[in-house]
Design a protein around this motif. Structure first.
Motif, PDB file in Angstrom:
ATOM      1  N   ILE A 152     -74.401 -11.590  63.146  1.00  0.00           N
ATOM      2  CA  ILE A 152     -75.603 -12.234  62.904  1.00  0.00           C
ATOM      3  C   ILE A 152     -75.758 -12.578  61.341  1.00  0.00           C
ATOM      4  N   MET A 153     -75.327 -11.786  60.339  1.00  0.00           N
ATOM      5  CA  MET A 153     -75.503 -12.041  59.016  1.00  0.00           C
ATOM      6  C   MET A 153     -74.621 -13.471  58.741  1.00  0.00           C
ATOM      7  N   ARG A 154     -73.212 -13.442  58.985  1.00  0.00           N
ATOM      8  CA  ARG A 154     -72.411 -14.318  58.833  1.00  0.00           C
ATOM      9  C   ARG A 154     -72.677 -15.667  59.360  1.00  0.00           C
ATOM     10  N   LYS A 155     -73.102 -15.620  60.772  1.00  0.00           N
ATOM     11  CA  LYS A 155     -73.584 -16.789  61.250  1.00  0.00           C
ATOM     12  C   LYS A 155     -74.806 -17.425  60.518  1.00  0.00           C
ATOM     13  N   ALA A 156     -75.654 -16.545  59.999  1.00  0.00           N
ATOM     14  CA  ALA A 156     -76.936 -17.114  59.530  1.00  0.00           C
ATOM     15  C   ALA A 156     -76.538 -17.791  58.035  1.00  0.00           C
ATOM     16  N   GLU A 157     -75.584 -17.092  57.241  1.00  0.00           N
ATOM     17  CA  GLU A 157     -75.161 -17.777  56.076  1.00  0.00           C
ATOM     18  C   GLU A 157     -74.512 -19.274  56.264  1.00  0.00           C
ATOM     19  N   GLU A 158     -73.845 -19.119  57.507  1.00  0.00           N
ATOM     20  CA  GLU A 158     -73.010 -20.395  57.755  1.00  0.00           C
ATOM     21  C   GLU A 158     -73.954 -21.445  57.936  1.00  0.00           C
ATOM     22  N   LEU A 159     -75.109 -21.133  58.885  1.00  0.00           N
ATOM     23  CA  LEU A 159     -75.989 -22.265  59.167  1.00  0.00           C
ATOM     24  C   LEU A 159     -76.943 -22.740  58.167  1.00  0.00           C
ATOM     25  N   ASP A 160     -77.165 -21.589  57.002  1.00  0.00           N
ATOM     26  CA  ASP A 160     -78.087 -22.157  56.079  1.00  0.00           C
ATOM     27  C   ASP A 160     -77.247 -23.133  55.293  1.00  0.00           C
ATOM     28  N   LYS A 161     -76.032 -23.379  55.128  1.00  0.00           N
ATOM     29  CA  LYS A 161     -75.443 -24.404  54.422  1.00  0.00           C
ATOM     30  C   LYS A 161     -75.424 -25.594  54.824  1.00  0.00           C
ATOM     31  N   ASP A 162     -75.750 -25.862  56.252  1.00  0.00           N
ATOM     32  CA  ASP A 162     -76.024 -27.177  56.893  1.00  0.00           C
ATOM     33  C   ASP A 162     -77.489 -27.613  56.384  1.00  0.00           C
ATOM     34  N   GLU A 163     -77.454 -28.848  55.799  1.00  0.00           N
ATOM     35  CA  GLU A 163     -78.745 -29.379  55.126  1.00  0.00           C
ATOM     36  C   GLU A 163     -79.425 -30.511  56.071  1.00  0.00           C
ATOM     37  N   THR A 164     -79.042 -30.356  57.396  1.00  0.00           N
ATOM     38  CA  THR A 164     -79.490 -31.202  58.504  1.00  0.00           C
ATOM     39  C   THR A 164     -80.947 -30.962  58.745  1.00  0.00           C
ATOM     40  N   PRO A 165     -81.857 -31.865  58.584  1.00  0.00           N
ATOM     41  CA  PRO A 165     -83.238 -31.601  58.854  1.00  0.00           C
ATOM     42  C   PRO A 165     -83.584 -31.543  60.208  1.00  0.00           C
ATOM     43  N   PRO A 166     -84.651 -30.954  60.678  1.00  0.00           N
ATOM     44  CA  PRO A 166     -85.246 -31.123  62.202  1.00  0.00           C
ATOM     45  C   PRO A 166     -85.421 -32.288  62.489  1.00  0.00           C
ATOM     46  N   PRO A 167     -85.210 -32.410  63.814  1.00  0.00           N
ATOM     47  CA  PRO A 167     -85.702 -34.045  64.236  1.00  0.00           C
ATOM     48  C   PRO A 167     -87.105 -33.959  64.211  1.00  0.00           C
ATOM     49  N   ASP A 168     -87.950 -35.114  64.187  1.00  0.00           N
ATOM     50  CA  ASP A 168     -89.363 -35.246  64.081  1.00  0.00           C
ATOM     51  C   ASP A 168     -89.962 -34.609  65.260  1.00  0.00           C
ATOM     52  N   ASN A 169     -89.472 -34.588  66.647  1.00  0.00           N
ATOM     53  CA  ASN A 169     -89.924 -34.204  67.756  1.00  0.00           C
ATOM     54  C   ASN A 169     -89.324 -32.680  68.100  1.00  0.00           C
ATOM     55  N   TYR A 170     -89.031 -32.119  67.016  1.00  0.00           N
ATOM     56  CA  TYR A 170     -88.508 -30.859  67.057  1.00  0.00           C
ATOM     57  C   TYR A 170     -89.535 -29.725  67.442  1.00  0.00           C
ATOM     58  N   VAL A 171     -89.498 -28.877  68.491  1.00  0.00           N
ATOM     59  CA  VAL A 171     -90.412 -27.802  68.842  1.00  0.00           C
ATOM     60  C   VAL A 171     -89.677 -26.537  69.247  1.00  0.00           C
ATOM     61  N   PHE A 172     -90.175 -25.425  69.077  1.00  0.00           N
ATOM     62  CA  PHE A 172     -89.480 -24.014  69.075  1.00  0.00           C
ATOM     63  C   PHE A 172     -90.491 -23.017  70.088  1.00  0.00           C
ATOM     64  N   ASP A 173     -89.809 -22.143  70.629  1.00  0.00           N
ATOM     65  CA  ASP A 173     -90.231 -21.225  71.682  1.00  0.00           C
ATOM     66  C   ASP A 173     -90.863 -20.248  70.717  1.00  0.00           C
ATOM     67  N   HIS A 174     -92.340 -20.244  70.861  1.00  0.00           N
ATOM     68  CA  HIS A 174     -93.188 -19.247  70.119  1.00  0.00           C
ATOM     69  C   HIS A 174     -93.171 -17.997  71.189  1.00  0.00           C
ATOM     70  N   SER A 175     -93.166 -16.826  70.658  1.00  0.00           N
ATOM     71  CA  SER A 175     -93.172 -15.410  71.460  1.00  0.00           C
ATOM     72  C   SER A 175     -94.447 -15.243  71.993  1.00  0.00           C
ATOM     73  N   VAL A 176     -95.489 -15.983  71.317  1.00  0.00           N
ATOM     74  CA  VAL A 176     -96.998 -15.591  71.672  1.00  0.00           C
ATOM     75  C   VAL A 176     -97.024 -16.549  72.939  1.00  0.00           C
ATOM     76  N   ASP A 177     -97.651 -15.991  74.164  1.00  0.00           N
ATOM     77  CA  ASP A 177     -97.904 -16.798  75.314  1.00  0.00           C
ATOM     78  C   ASP A 177     -96.703 -17.816  75.869  1.00  0.00           C
ATOM     79  N   LEU A 178     -95.629 -16.980  75.788  1.00  0.00           N
ATOM     80  CA  LEU A 178     -94.211 -17.315  76.033  1.00  0.00           C
ATOM     81  C   LEU A 178     -94.222 -17.898  77.339  1.00  0.00           C
ATOM     82  N   ASP A 179     -94.938 -17.269  78.493  1.00  0.00           N
ATOM     83  CA  ASP A 179     -95.042 -17.495  79.813  1.00  0.00           C
ATOM     84  C   ASP A 179     -96.074 -18.372  80.314  1.00  0.00           C
TER      85      ASP A 179
END
Length: 1310
Positions: A152-179
């Protein structure tokens, strides 16, 4: 008339003489008839002399005296106390023994079982082999989890180097009230420029998982954002977006090993991405209707990944200007948050200063203590009480603090710190102390953090400038503490600075193994939950008050309520059951470094021109921490508990000596409240010497043993005379225990404790073959059986069957059918189709399964012999009623038979109630003394809940029955298992009465044998610990409480010996109600005041009545609405008056705050010595030896006939159900938490240095951070574009005007 005068005189004379006759009644009985006649004639002469002055009175002549029959006086003899003879009670004890062994011989059939195991191979328990097996299993598990975290650590450091910004319509799954499907948020503030809908509004399909203990989705991950972080902040969203790429690594780790628990990445931005996606409420075992305070950045596994240990000294301004201000509240909140963020490896102290410098706790002066929960809780408690007066002397406080930290570096026998820091919280600073600190600490070893406490709109002085310069010069940090929202972020700022040396070297990675903790729970939630319980109690009392005030405030009811609270704290009789599994766990974590090494910081200067100022700083910060959980319940499955036998234990401790895994670890109380200090229980708190000693008075040989185990030796073994504590701390055996240990990855230490390491058992290694499985399946399919529920055997990762027995049968059937059956299948295949039963992941312990099958085959014939009226096992006339015979093997197999009697108090129960085999209390006791038949009566303690209206915890069926058990041993003294029978207590009561109490006619009382009539003599049966086995009217009764005089006599004669069990995991309840210091008002003044109050009350009512009458005369012109308003107002006033008349101060609940403390309870042990036997053979003597006793042959029982009229001695023998608090000679004015902290730090138990590499503060390497002084405007070269800006604007305006003048404006524009 004469007769009327004579009669009183005669009666008086007779009365006087009769009084004399009583004094000489022995003489009167021996008189002859002549002597009686002479005496009566004297009486006649005396009467004549009295009446000689009376005329007409003739003396009475007594004749025929010789013919009168005189009945001699019979003396009423005093009833002589008749004693029960020693011979009688020995005969009764012999009769009891005969009944027990007759049932065992007739129904248990031990000989059949012994012959069935005649070919069993006995092997010796090898403690060294056991500890190596456990250590290898733990090391393999930790290594696999470290690899997963590093992926997980190596993958995270690899992903951090990518400077691609999130899309304008990006949403994520919030653990609260997930269902749930969420509603779109609408901004409620004008001018709000940040997005508010960055979470996925759709629900995620979830499945119930026993492995993860909640609703999860293995197809995706989800994010939990800390309360103080705005999830839609673009800076936060950027990191949430790139962590989506961790899903592939999460799933790969899980596919390789399906036993992997939660994987996660905690970002320094304040969010936690975890896999699998899970409903956050389900992850919380304790359901509370309050804000969640969880912040992954403040968890111990995160903070430890930043490098430790550290010495942190907090200086708290206690001048008069802080008193009662918001600055005081903010300072206290910051201190609490900082103490909570530190790890147990850190050393800490909180000092408050004005004209003097003192620690919050007096016993902490001139020292630093570990930042564990006990010490932190004590400082938090005292933080509410320190006084704030006089002026501030910062220079004196800095001198004191630096001197203390220098002293700390020189202390030996403690792990050395990697960094030292001073955190100064003040509302004003008037001088520059940079030179002073440089003089006191010329080596620049100490960092200095300054936090300025002030109101947002308060006055300004030179504090900012001076504090910034001081903290900058000492490689610290400066910030303003203004609102509550600043607290957590500024604590994180301190931790970011302390992590610089670790990140700066960039090469070495820490692998952090945490101490034990309760998943995502926070101790503050438990405190809130306790408050809610007391609120519920208060609400209940208010409702009862409204129902019946007189009943609630009845003195008897009030006394019961007071005693309920008294027993909770004074006797420690609170409920200790675990109704809520908090999912205790450890974790493996790895720091993730930010790849950025430098950054520019630009600010706008506070000046008229508003120029910019830019500085370039080095960057050495964490991107976050990656980790993997290891639940303790999962860890237990891979450890060889099944090879320990009865009384053996596996213990896991960390490098500090704190217990991670132990049979007697108690994490909760009152059913669902997380116990304070559950993470800081030391090895010596649970493994105690058998020699009687005071709490915390550790014996020298045990201190040496602990030092060898924790600090000096990686492997070894020692034999110690210790207490083997079991049955929830109510029983213990004193025995020589051999401890074997081995260190694992230089962090944990695995300890195996065996009571008798030379003992043999039927535990030879075997293979789980098809033939063996086929024979076992044939046996187990036809009868009832049970297996140890906590052992592995064969088990699916996600349970499929309703019972462990069905699951074991399934795998035995599979092994009998599959030639190439694999003992482990842990590779998970991701598929939208749920796996079939044969495709599910599982793991097996081959040796345990093979031995289980052998036990099943050997006991097949015994288990199939069912009860029949005409067979030898008929129990219709058994003297102990209906019983359940059983056999429990060393490998966890339990088989049983049920036998019914014609007259029964209770129907027999199935043997599956006692399925824990070698972990059952009666199994331990039987194995401890194999030759004796042990009759086990569960020793239950009173279990009181905090809320008086809550129902008492139910008593399990297993604790309602008695058990007679005896070890089944082979000729070479190897133990095979334990056999015996369970029976209902009332049957033993009936048997005891029939033996010791028999009828006797009143006229034959002298010739009858003395028996236990229940009035003068009472017969009881007690066990070797003094617990009453019969009569069992009140379960859990001890002889010390039933008959204190008898127990005192037995102690004095050394029949019983008194020892002590110390409970270092106890809880005490401190009242939070402030007691008034005012003098008590005399009763006459009280009466006067009540009279005045009554007069005022009557006057108020009268005035109110007149107001209503007068108002009623002038409302003719009022509208209906006005009438209703007036009516409602009067009704509310009436209800308020009624409530005031109903209210009473006595209904208020005594509010408390719980804290960790030490308690101790007595332990009685029967002595099998000649002196004890001689004392029992001596005859009884009223109240000096108020008993007659005899051992019940070949059992653990003692039959006693007790003389009841004896008064209890003073003092009474201590009661085993009274778990009293012990704080030694510590200042009693301190709170319970502070008393315990002082008591524990009087003789601290040191640990060894943490395995993580130390990265100390290097002053020379942090020069880039020391850009002290005022910010300067950027150079003109950097601002050249702004210099030509006015001329460009002027030319643009001229051009536009020319175009307007020109008729061809549009052409010009083109």
């Amino acid at each position: 008339m004469k007769i009327k005068l004579i009669v009183p005189i005669i009666l008086t004379a007779i009365l006087i003489r009769s009084t004399e006759s009583v004094k000489h009644k022995n003489v009167l009985q021996n008189r002859t008839v002549a002597e009686v006649k002479n005496s009566l004639e004297k009486h006649e002469d005396a009467l004549s002399e009295v009446l000689k002055h009376k005329t007409g009175v003739n003396p009475i002549k007594i004749t025929n005296v010789t013919q009168a029959k005189i009945k001699p006086f019979v003396k009423k003899e005093k009833k002589i106390l008749r004693m029960i003879s020693t011979k009688s009670i020995e005969n009764w004890a012999q009769r009891l023994s005969e009944v027990f062994f007759e049932i065992e011989s007739k129904l248990v059939k031990r000989e059949e079982l012994l012959s069935a195991f005649s070919d069993a191979m006995m092997v010796a328990r090898n403690g060294t082999a056991l500890v190596n097996k456990a250590a290898d299993a733990l090391e393999d598990l930790l290594t696999r989890r470290v690899k997963a975290a590093e992926n997980i650590m190596r993958k995270a450091e690899e992903l951090d180097k990518d400077e691609t910004p999130p899309p304008d319509n990006y949403v994520f799954d919030h653990s609260v009230d997930l269902d749930k499907i969420k509603e779109k948020k609408i901004p409620n503030q004008k001018g709000w420029f940040m997005p508010q809908n960055c979470t996925n509004l759709q629900k995620v399909p979830l499945n119930e998982s026993n492995h993860f203990d909640g609703k999860v989705s293995l197809q995706t991950s989800s994010v939990y954002v800390s309360l103080e972080v705005f999830e839609c902040d673009p800076k936060v969203m950027k990191h949430i977006y790139w962590t989506e790429g961790l899903l592939s690594t999460f799933k790969k780790n899980y596919a390789q090993d399906a036993t992997t628990d939660f994987q996660y990445f905690c970002s320094a931005k304040g969010f936690l991405r975890h896999y699998p996606a899970a409903l956050w409420d389900d992850m919380h075992q304790l359901k509370l209707n309050t804000d969640d305070v969880y912040d992954c950045r403040l968890r111990s596994w995160y903070v430890s990944a930043g490098g430790a240990p550290r010495d942190v000294l907090v200086l708290l301004d206690a001048s008069g200007s802080m008193n009662g201000s918001s600055n005081q509240v903010i300072a206290e909140e910051f201190t609490l948050a900082l103490l909570s963020a530190l790890t147990d490896d850190d050393q800490v102290n909180v000092l408050y200063f004005n004209e003097k410098v003192n620690s919050l706790i007096q016993c902490f002066n001139q020292k630093m203590v570990p930042a564990n929960h006990v010490n932190s809780a004590a400082m938090m408690e005292e933080l509410r009480e320190y006084t704030k007066v006089n002026e501030t002397k910062v220079d004196y406080a800095l001198k004191y603090a630096i001197k203390l930290l220098r002293k700390q570096r020189l202390i030996r026998d403690r792990p050395k710190s990697c960094q030292q820091a001073i955190v100064l919280l003040t509302d004003s600073m008037y001088d520059n102390y940079t030179d002073l600190v440089r003089h006191l600490d010329p080596g620049n070893n100490i960092r200095l953090f300054v936090f300025w406490l002030h109101d947002r709109y308060g006055l300004r002085d030179d504090t900012r400038r001076l504090a910034e310069w001081l903290s900058c010069a000492r490689d610290g940090y400066f910030a303003e503490l203004i609102t509550h929202a600043d607290v957590t972020e500024q604590v994180m700022s301190v931790l970011r600075v302390l992590v610089r040396p670790l990140v700066a070297q960039r090469d070495h990675r820490l692998r952090v193994f945490s101490d034990i903790y309760a998943h995502i729970e926070d101790p503050r939630r438990s405190e809130y939950h306790w408050t809610q319980k007391e609120n519920a109690e208060q609400l209940y009392r208010y409702k009862e008050l409204r129902k019946d005030k007189r009943k609630l405030l009845d003195p008897r009811r009030m006394y019961e309520d007071w005693m309920h609270q008294w027993k909770l704290n004074e006797y420690g009789q609170y409920y200790e059951g675990e109704e809520l599994n908090y999912r205790l766990e450890i974790s493996v974590s790895v720091p993730v470094f930010d790849a950025t090494t430098a950054e520019n910081i630009t600010i706008q200067l506070m000046e008229e021109r508003q120029r910019n100022s830019t500085r370039q700083y080095p960057v050495n910060r964490l991107l976050g921490v990656a980790g993997v959980d290891i639940p303790i319940d999962h860890l237990k499955l891979i450890l060889p508990y099944h090879q320990l036998g009865a009384g053996g234990s596996i213990i896991l401790v960390d490098h500090r000596g704190n217990v991670v895994l132990h049979d007697n670890l108690k994490p909760t109380f009152d059913g669902d409240v997380l116990r304070p200090g559950y993470r800081t229980v030391d090895f010596l708190d649970l493994e105690q010497p058998a020699v009687s000693h005071l709490p915390r008075q550790y014996l020298p040989d045990w201190l040496k043993f602990r030092r060898n185990l924790i600090i000096d030796k990686e492997t070894g073994n020692m034999t110690m005379y210790a207490k083997n504590i079991f049955e929830d701390g109510m029983r213990a055996t004193l025995e020589n225990r051999q401890y074997f240990w081995r260190r694992v990855l230089d962090h944990y230490t695995v300890v195996v404790a065996l009571p008798n390491p030379d003992a043999h058992w039927a535990g030879s290694e075997s293979q789980f073959t098809m033939k063996l499985a086929e024979a076992a399946l044939k046996s187990l399919s036809r009868t009832d059986f049970a297996v140890q529920p906590d052992w592995l055997y064969c088990r699916h990762v996600e349970p499929h069957f309703d019972s462990r027995e069905a699951e074991v049968l399934h795998f035995i059937r599979r092994r009998s059918d599959e030639p190439n059956f694999a003992m482990k299948k842990l590779n998970h295949i991701f598929s939208p189709i749920p796996p079939l039963l044969l495709e599910k992941t599982y793991q097996c312990d081959e040796g345990l399964m093979a031995r289980l099958c052998k036990d099943a085959i050997a006991t097949d014939k015994w288990a199939r012999e069912h009860e029949h009226p005409h067979r030898a096992r008929d129990c219709s006339t058994c003297e102990l009623g209906s019983i359940t015979t059983f056999f429990a093997s060393e490998n966890g197999l339990t088989r049983w038979q049920v036998h019914h009697a014609t007259s029964e108090h209770a129907a027999p129960v199935e043997g599956s109630v006692w399925a824990r085999g070698p972990r059952e209390a009666w199994y331990r006791r039987a194995a401890h003394r194999p030759a004796a038949l042990h009759v086990h009566a569960p020793a239950r303690r009173p279990q009181l809940r905090r809320n008086s209206f809550a129902p008492p915890p139910p008593v399990p069926v297993s604790q309602q029955w008695l058990t007679a058990a005896r070890a089944l041993t082979s000729p070479d003294k190897g133990i095979i298992g334990v056999t015996g029978f369970h029976f209902y207590p009332s049957h033993l009561d009936d048997l005891l009465n029939s033996i010791t109490k028999f009828p006797c006619a009143e006229e034959d009382e002298e010739s009858c044998e003395v028996s236990c009539d229940g009035e003068t003599w009472m017969c009881v049966v007690v066990d070797e610990a003094g617990w009453v086995v019969a009569p069992r009217g009140g379960a859990g009764v001890h002889l010390a409480a039933l008959h204190p005089a008898a127990m005192a006599a037995l102690l004095n004669a050394s029949v019983y010996q008194l020892n002590w069990l110390h409970d270092y995991q106890s809880v005490c309840f401190t009242s939070t109600n402030k007691s008034s210091a005012a003098l008590m008002v005399p009763s006459i003044l009280k009466s006067l005041w009540r009279s005045i109050a009554l007069v005022l009350r009557v006057a108020q009512e009268f005035i109110g009545l007149l107001t209503i009458v007068n108002a009623g005369a002038g409302v003719a012109a009022e509208t209906v609405k006005e009438k209703m308003k007036r009516s409602n107002r009067l009704r509310k006033n009436y209800e308020a008056d009624q409530f005031e008349s109903l209210y009473d101060d006595r209904v208020l609940v005594n509010r408390t705050r719980f804290a960790a403390c030490d308690r101790t309870r007595p332990l009685y042990q029967l002595q099998h010595t000649r002196a004890a036997a001689d004392a029992l053979r001596g005859g009884p003597h009223p109240c000096r030896w108020p008993l007659a006793g005899a051992l019940v042959p070949r059992t653990n029982l003692l039959l006693l006939a007790l003389y009841r009229p004896c008064a209890p001695p003073d003092p009474r023998p201590p009661h085993p159900q009274h778990n009293r608090q012990y704080s030694g000679d510590v200042d009693g004015l301190l709170s319970a938490a502070s008393q315990l902290a002082c008591w524990r730090n009087r003789e601290p138990l040191h640990g060894r240095q943490s395995r993580t590499s130390c990265f100390p503060h290097q002053y020379d390497q942090e020069e880039g951070y020391r850009q002290c002084g005022p910010w300067l405007p950027d150079s003109e070269k950097k601002d050249i574009s702004s210099r030509h800006l006015p001329s460009k604007l002027f030319l643009a305006v001229i051009f536009v005007l020319m175009c307007i003048i020109n008729s061809n404006y549009f052409n010009c524009a083109q």
